[in-house]
Design a protein around this motif. Sequence first.
Motif: not given
Length: 203
Positions: A1-5, A82-88, A91-95, A180-188
């Motif tokens: 995922m480009c969001f994790t990069k 695995r993709t669901c795990g990345k999403s989780c 979203l957790g990175s927002i905290v 925060v924005i990246n985590g929300i978009i990447g998670g959803l």
Amino acid sequence: MCFTKCARCIGCFLLALAILCIIANILLFFPNGETQWASSNQLTNYVWYFHGIGGAGIVMLLPAFVFIGLEQEDCCGCCGHRTCGKSCAMLGSIVAALIGIAGAGYCLIISALALVRGPRCNTSSGWRYPFENTNGNYLTDYSTWSQCTEPNNVVVWNVTLFSILLGLSGIQIILCLIQVINGIIGGLCGACCCKQNSQTYQC
């Protein structure tokens, strides 16, 4: 995922900034490299708040390492996908980002207050805060800086380092907000892709 990069890049930047904040805060204890002023407690009281060492330094290491590790994080696969795990994980990175914002915000506030009050130094009237009633106007009135006779160049030292901490903590806040924005978009987005691509498991 480009969001994790993206999160990894933010984490690397935060790690570098945290180290710089720690160094800047440590230097505040030693004007001109001299140690006697700290041991005799002749420094501005804001130095002892450890805002660069703690808030923008050690506290910031948590989100930095969390963001760096997101690329390898899969949250145990989240139902085996695995993709669901990345999403989780995203979203957790927002905290972690919010914790980083709190730490950097603390550093920014203390640095701003220290700049407005000015340094504690020895003047013709003894040890005091000669600029505390100037509302920060001394920052542009260089002719008044000569009031401080000891420590040598303490005004330049304090203004420079507190300004650096102010700027670095401001950048940290911006980076954490981006995450925060990246985590929300990447998670959803990750959750949506997971639901569309998985027919056996439902996240």
